[in-house]
Design a protein around this motif. Structure first.
Motif, PDB file in Angstrom:
ATOM      1  N   ARG A 196      36.196 -26.066  79.773  1.00 50.56           N
ATOM      2  CA  ARG A 196      37.448 -25.322  79.866  1.00 50.56           C
ATOM      3  C   ARG A 196      37.280 -23.873  79.421  1.00 50.56           C
ATOM      4  NH1 ARG A 196      38.320 -30.181  80.454  1.00 50.56           N
ATOM      5  NH2 ARG A 196      40.178 -31.017  81.502  1.00 50.56           N
ATOM      6  N   TYR A 197      36.450 -23.627  78.448  1.00 47.24           N
ATOM      7  CA  TYR A 197      36.176 -22.234  78.072  1.00 47.24           C
ATOM      8  C   TYR A 197      35.456 -21.509  79.208  1.00 47.24           C
ATOM      9  CZ  TYR A 197      37.704 -21.558  73.253  1.00 47.24           C
ATOM     10  OH  TYR A 197      38.467 -21.361  72.129  1.00 47.24           O
ATOM     11  N   MET A 198      34.456 -22.162  79.806  1.00 46.20           N
ATOM     12  CA  MET A 198      33.759 -21.549  80.942  1.00 46.20           C
ATOM     13  C   MET A 198      34.731 -21.257  82.078  1.00 46.20           C
ATOM     14  SD  MET A 198      30.237 -23.666  81.442  1.00 46.20           S
ATOM     15  CE  MET A 198      29.021 -23.849  80.143  1.00 46.20           C
ATOM     16  N   TYR A 199      35.576 -22.238  82.346  1.00 46.05           N
ATOM     17  CA  TYR A 199      36.566 -22.098  83.414  1.00 46.05           C
ATOM     18  C   TYR A 199      37.518 -20.930  83.130  1.00 46.05           C
ATOM     19  CZ  TYR A 199      41.130 -23.082  85.531  1.00 46.05           C
ATOM     20  OH  TYR A 199      42.337 -22.969  86.160  1.00 46.05           O
ATOM     21  N   ALA A 200      37.970 -20.820  81.873  1.00 45.68           N
ATOM     22  CA  ALA A 200      38.907 -19.748  81.509  1.00 45.68           C
ATOM     23  C   ALA A 200      38.271 -18.370  81.718  1.00 45.68           C
ATOM     24  CB  ALA A 200      39.346 -19.912  80.052  1.00 45.68           C
ATOM     25  N   LEU A 201      36.993 -18.242  81.341  1.00 46.79           N
ATOM     26  CA  LEU A 201      36.298 -16.973  81.548  1.00 46.79           C
ATOM     27  C   LEU A 201      36.036 -16.740  83.035  1.00 46.79           C
ATOM     28  CD1 LEU A 201      33.741 -17.268  78.610  1.00 46.79           C
ATOM     29  CD2 LEU A 201      35.516 -15.526  78.793  1.00 46.79           C
ATOM     30  N   GLY A 202      35.707 -17.825  83.744  1.00 45.60           N
ATOM     31  CA  GLY A 202      35.353 -17.698  85.147  1.00 45.60           C
ATOM     32  C   GLY A 202      36.506 -17.313  86.037  1.00 45.60           C
ATOM     33  N   ARG A 203      37.687 -17.906  85.846  1.00 38.36           N
ATOM     34  CA  ARG A 203      38.790 -17.638  86.764  1.00 38.36           C
ATOM     35  C   ARG A 203      39.358 -16.234  86.598  1.00 38.36           C
ATOM     36  NH1 ARG A 203      43.832 -21.481  84.788  1.00 38.36           N
ATOM     37  NH2 ARG A 203      44.268 -20.478  82.799  1.00 38.36           N
ATOM     38  N   GLU A 204      39.046 -15.595  85.471  1.00 34.97           N
ATOM     39  CA  GLU A 204      39.486 -14.209  85.295  1.00 34.97           C
ATOM     40  C   GLU A 204      38.480 -13.218  85.870  1.00 34.97           C
ATOM     41  OE1 GLU A 204      42.197 -14.747  81.267  1.00 34.97           O
ATOM     42  OE2 GLU A 204      40.277 -13.729  81.134  1.00 34.97           O
ATOM     43  N   GLY A 205      37.352 -13.733  86.379  1.00 30.97           N
ATOM     44  CA  GLY A 205      36.374 -12.847  86.986  1.00 30.97           C
ATOM     45  C   GLY A 205      35.666 -11.963  85.996  1.00 30.97           C
ATOM     46  N   VAL A 206      35.354 -12.489  84.805  1.00 27.26           N
ATOM     47  CA  VAL A 206      34.566 -11.724  83.838  1.00 27.26           C
ATOM     48  C   VAL A 206      33.309 -11.212  84.528  1.00 27.26           C
ATOM     49  CG1 VAL A 206      33.242 -11.867  81.699  1.00 27.26           C
ATOM     50  CG2 VAL A 206      35.492 -12.938  81.844  1.00 27.26           C
ATOM     51  N   LEU A 207      32.702 -12.078  85.335  1.00 32.67           N
ATOM     52  CA  LEU A 207      31.720 -11.679  86.340  1.00 32.67           C
ATOM     53  C   LEU A 207      32.314 -12.100  87.686  1.00 32.67           C
ATOM     54  CD1 LEU A 207      28.322 -12.822  84.757  1.00 32.67           C
ATOM     55  CD2 LEU A 207      29.146 -10.471  85.021  1.00 32.67           C
ATOM     56  N   PRO A 208      32.359 -11.207  88.687  1.00 33.41           N
ATOM     57  CA  PRO A 208      33.015 -11.548  89.954  1.00 33.41           C
ATOM     58  C   PRO A 208      32.502 -12.835  90.578  1.00 33.41           C
ATOM     59  CG  PRO A 208      32.494  -9.207  89.875  1.00 33.41           C
ATOM     60  CD  PRO A 208      31.859  -9.819  88.664  1.00 33.41           C
ATOM     61  N   SER A 209      31.218 -13.113  90.448  1.00 37.61           N
ATOM     62  CA  SER A 209      30.627 -14.299  91.064  1.00 37.61           C
ATOM     63  C   SER A 209      31.129 -15.595  90.438  1.00 37.61           C
ATOM     64  CB  SER A 209      29.105 -14.248  90.958  1.00 37.61           C
ATOM     65  OG  SER A 209      28.709 -14.178  89.596  1.00 37.61           O
ATOM     66  N   LEU A 210      31.705 -15.511  89.241  1.00 32.92           N
ATOM     67  CA  LEU A 210      32.147 -16.713  88.548  1.00 32.92           C
ATOM     68  C   LEU A 210      33.492 -17.222  89.041  1.00 32.92           C
ATOM     69  CD1 LEU A 210      31.211 -15.865  84.842  1.00 32.92           C
ATOM     70  CD2 LEU A 210      29.854 -17.074  86.555  1.00 32.92           C
TER      71      LEU A 210
ATOM     72  N   LEU B 148      33.348  -2.914  81.160  1.00 31.53           N
ATOM     73  CA  LEU B 148      34.430  -3.192  82.107  1.00 31.53           C
ATOM     74  C   LEU B 148      35.567  -2.189  81.955  1.00 31.53           C
ATOM     75  CD1 LEU B 148      34.757  -7.102  81.991  1.00 31.53           C
ATOM     76  CD2 LEU B 148      33.718  -5.710  83.789  1.00 31.53           C
ATOM     77  N   LYS B 149      35.862  -1.829  80.734  1.00 34.97           N
ATOM     78  CA  LYS B 149      36.965  -0.896  80.474  1.00 34.97           C
ATOM     79  C   LYS B 149      36.723   0.435  81.175  1.00 34.97           C
ATOM     80  CE  LYS B 149      39.732   0.922  76.642  1.00 34.97           C
ATOM     81  NZ  LYS B 149      39.869   0.953  75.161  1.00 34.97           N
ATOM     82  N   ARG B 150      35.450   0.846  81.225  1.00 37.90           N
ATOM     83  CA  ARG B 150      35.117   2.132  81.839  1.00 37.90           C
ATOM     84  C   ARG B 150      34.870   2.029  83.337  1.00 37.90           C
ATOM     85  NH1 ARG B 150      33.141   2.230  76.699  1.00 37.90           N
ATOM     86  NH2 ARG B 150      33.446   4.141  75.485  1.00 37.90           N
ATOM     87  N   ARG B 151      34.202   0.956  83.771  1.00 37.09           N
ATOM     88  CA  ARG B 151      33.763   0.849  85.160  1.00 37.09           C
ATOM     89  C   ARG B 151      34.648  -0.040  86.033  1.00 37.09           C
ATOM     90  NH1 ARG B 151      28.486   2.677  85.794  1.00 37.09           N
ATOM     91  NH2 ARG B 151      28.119   4.271  84.208  1.00 37.09           N
ATOM     92  N   ALA B 152      35.331  -1.004  85.434  1.00 39.95           N
ATOM     93  CA  ALA B 152      36.176  -1.916  86.219  1.00 39.95           C
ATOM     94  C   ALA B 152      37.457  -2.216  85.450  1.00 39.95           C
ATOM     95  CB  ALA B 152      35.409  -3.201  86.538  1.00 39.95           C
ATOM     96  N   PRO B 153      38.306  -1.219  85.266  1.00 41.69           N
ATOM     97  CA  PRO B 153      39.511  -1.397  84.439  1.00 41.69           C
ATOM     98  C   PRO B 153      40.441  -2.490  84.944  1.00 41.69           C
ATOM     99  CG  PRO B 153      39.591   0.675  85.671  1.00 41.69           C
ATOM    100  CD  PRO B 153      38.203   0.156  85.795  1.00 41.69           C
ATOM    101  N   GLU B 154      40.428  -2.760  86.273  1.00 42.72           N
ATOM    102  CA  GLU B 154      41.296  -3.824  86.796  1.00 42.72           C
ATOM    103  C   GLU B 154      40.832  -5.196  86.315  1.00 42.72           C
ATOM    104  OE1 GLU B 154      37.820  -3.537  89.382  1.00 42.72           O
ATOM    105  OE2 GLU B 154      39.192  -2.044  88.540  1.00 42.72           O
ATOM    106  N   ARG B 155      39.534  -5.382  86.154  1.00 39.13           N
ATOM    107  CA  ARG B 155      39.018  -6.643  85.622  1.00 39.13           C
ATOM    108  C   ARG B 155      39.186  -6.694  84.109  1.00 39.13           C
ATOM    109  NH1 ARG B 155      33.352  -6.184  87.835  1.00 39.13           N
ATOM    110  NH2 ARG B 155      32.821  -7.718  86.218  1.00 39.13           N
ATOM    111  N   TYR B 156      39.031  -5.581  83.463  1.00 39.31           N
ATOM    112  CA  TYR B 156      39.219  -5.505  82.015  1.00 39.31           C
ATOM    113  C   TYR B 156      40.659  -5.876  81.653  1.00 39.31           C
ATOM    114  CZ  TYR B 156      39.551  -3.532  77.297  1.00 39.31           C
ATOM    115  OH  TYR B 156      39.763  -3.357  75.945  1.00 39.31           O
ATOM    116  N   ALA B 157      41.600  -5.461  82.494  1.00 34.81           N
ATOM    117  CA  ALA B 157      43.019  -5.722  82.216  1.00 34.81           C
ATOM    118  C   ALA B 157      43.345  -7.205  82.223  1.00 34.81           C
ATOM    119  CB  ALA B 157      43.890  -4.996  83.244  1.00 34.81           C
ATOM    120  N   LEU B 158      42.526  -8.019  82.882  1.00 36.20           N
ATOM    121  CA  LEU B 158      42.799  -9.450  82.972  1.00 36.20           C
ATOM    122  C   LEU B 158      42.184 -10.263  81.838  1.00 36.20           C
ATOM    123  CD1 LEU B 158      42.348 -10.180  86.794  1.00 36.20           C
ATOM    124  CD2 LEU B 158      44.483 -10.130  85.498  1.00 36.20           C
ATOM    125  N   LEU B 159      41.329  -9.633  81.032  1.00 36.76           N
ATOM    126  CA  LEU B 159      40.627 -10.393  79.997  1.00 36.76           C
ATOM    127  C   LEU B 159      41.610 -11.073  79.036  1.00 36.76           C
ATOM    128  CD1 LEU B 159      37.664  -8.015  79.021  1.00 36.76           C
ATOM    129  CD2 LEU B 159      37.643  -9.972  80.570  1.00 36.76           C
TER     130      LEU B 159
END
Length: 505
Positions: A330-344, A483-494
């Motif tokens: 469930r922790y992996m899933y929680a990190l994965g569905r937010e796209g911490v890494l896009p491939s996840l 992420l905050k500097r290079r992908a702020p849209e993904r950072y916002a979902l963390l």
């Protein structure tokens, strides 16, 4: 579905370019189910038979039950703040989500990675002790010597299947396993009590809080007491799958802490009383430390109960490992569905179409556990003194750090949000005291690591433990800043994916 205040709705619906966000199966588990899942991570029979003899022989002696009393009070105070936050946020990432809201996304991601890491290594640790219990019991009762790795493969398969078919399947199996192990321990303890105590009658030294700080190594005894509760906070992970999580999760957490605590205190007290204080220390220090429990069980219940207890030590460690497997997935899933890494997002961040389970994350966790077990086997490590002890210490240090940070996140969260919910004890004093106490437990662990590791005190894994924990935390902080500097849209979902109907409010 609207996205409110940076909160991503956790259901299978398109949210812009990032694609669908998959959610776990809702309403799959009730209050008792959540309690059983959390208590399973504590594994009462493993905590008692695995920890108490060591606490009595090398920790605070007969004060072991008092250690559980002290730990219960501290963890109950911690849980007050934790549950206050659970009433406002429902996140499968538990600590990850809570800390992200309280202390920001950067600290949240670092904590999420640490918590994930802890649960990832807890499963192979429990597979190590499960395999030891299984090989020893079968050899003792049948004379057949079965290689431990066969049992390891069996447990890996059982855990993977449980996660694949959903939390309700795992819940049913865990209820059966927990009920049996609790029953046999309770039978021993109640029998001793009904017989008026052991050879010296009832003695109250074991539950005198002063004795928690006495003995050969009081710090070691207290650390093992806290270790026995690791995973109780996993109640929050099942919020998305539970019915009415705003009420169920706080109740389940407090029931887990207090219920397990009272049980630990009573059972360990009766085990010592049933032997007699001097004889208890002697039994725990012998070549067969399990005699601390087997002796009073045989005397006051019967030999049949000792035989049953040996088998339940196997099923109890299986239940614990299964619960940790579910937590890691469930922790992996929680990190994965937010796209911490896009491939996840479309791999471990997906759920099963029929069962609503984090099936891919569960399979990934199974592979990681298998690799770790193979590495320890190739290194010639014993499944108990090597695999179990070293990985349990590593995971415990990581999760204790996260628990401390979570307490301070509760403080910060209520200082900035929800003035209507602020309370001098629930949202200030309790999390402050809980956080400081957790930091003290981390210090206890660091100062007693060598003794706790026993024959593995010189192991490279043990020496690297603090550095591995620090490295993962630093990596999380560094990647969040990237992420905050290079992908702020993904950072916002963390740390922001929560149920829309129970979003932060």
């Amino acid at each position: 579905m609207a996205v409110d205040e940076g909160v991503a709705p956790a259901e299978s619906t398109t949210t812009g370019e990032e694609g669908p966000v998959h959610r776990l199966k809702p309403n799959a588990i009730g209050l008792l189910g959540v309690v059983f899942m959390a208590v399973a991570t504590a594994a009462p029979i493993t905590a008692m038979t695995g920890n108490v003899p060591f606490m009595v022989s090398s920790g605070n002696g007969i004060g072991a039950p008092a250690s559980y009393l002290v730990a219960m009070v501290v963890l109950a105070i911690f849980a007050v703040g934790f549950t206050s936050m659970a009433k406002h946020i429902t996140s499968t990432g538990a600590f990850y989500g809570f800390i992200s809201y309280g202390l920001g996304r950067t600290i949240g991601l670092a904590s999420g990675l640490l918590a994930t890491f802890a649960y990832v290594v807890f499963e192979p640790a429990l597979i190590g002790i499960f395999s030891t219990f299984a090989t020893d019991t079968i050899k003792d009762q049948t004379g057949v010597d079965v290689p431990w790795w066969l049992f390891a493969i069996l447990m890996l398969a059982i855990n993977a299947s449980g996660t694949w078919f959903g939390v309700s399947v795992a819940e049913k199996l865990l209820i059966v396993l927990l009920a049996t192990e609790v029953t046999i321990l309770a039978a021993m303890a109640i029998s001793v009590a009904f017989h008026g105590g052991g050879p010296n009658g009832f003695t109250f030294g074991p539950v005198n809080p002063v004795n928690a700080f006495q003995g050969t190594s009081a710090g070691l005894g207290l650390f093992f007491a806290f270790w026995s509760w690791v995973g109780f906070e996993s109640t929050a992970m099942y919020g998305e799958e539970s019915r009415d999580p705003k009420k169920i999760i706080p109740k389940a957490t407090m029931i887990s802490v207090l219920g397990v605590g009272v049980f630990y205190v009573f059972v360990s007290w009766m085990a010592i009383t049933g032997n007699g204080e001097a004889a208890a220390v002697e039994a725990a220090s012998s070549a067969n430390p399990l005699a601390l429990f087997f002796n009073p069980t045989e005397q006051y219940v019967g030999h049949w109960a000792v035989v049953v207890m040996q088998w339940l030590m196997i099923t109890g460690s299986l239940a614990c490992g299964m619960a940790f497997h579910n937590c890691a997935a469930r922790y992996m899933y929680a990190l994965g569905r937010e796209g911490v890494l896009p491939s996840l997002k479309n791999t471990i961040g997906r759920t099963h179409a029929e069962h609503g389970s984090p099936h891919i994350a569960g399979l990934v966790q199974t592979v990681i556990s298998g690799v770790l077990l193979a590495a320890f086997w190739l290194a010639g490590k014993d499944p108990y003194s090597g695999t179990y002890v070293l990985l349990a210490i590593l995971g415990t240090m990581a999760i204790l750090v996260v628990q401390a940070v979570c307490s301070f996140a509760v403080l910060a969260y209520f200082r900035k949000n929800h003035p209507e919910s602020r309370h001098w004890f629930r949202t200030f004093t309790a999390p402050l005291v809980g956080g400081l106490a957790m930091l003290a437990v981390v210090v206890l662990l660091v100062s007693n690591m060598g003794v706790a590791a026993g024959p593995e005190s010189g192991s490279l894994v043990l020496r690297a433990t603090p550095w591995l924990v620090a490295l993962i935390a630093a990596g999380g902080i560094g990647y969040a800043q990237y992420l905050k500097r290079r992908a702020p849209e993904r950072y916002a979902l963390l740390g922001r994916t929560v149920l829309e109907e129970t979003k932060e409010r």
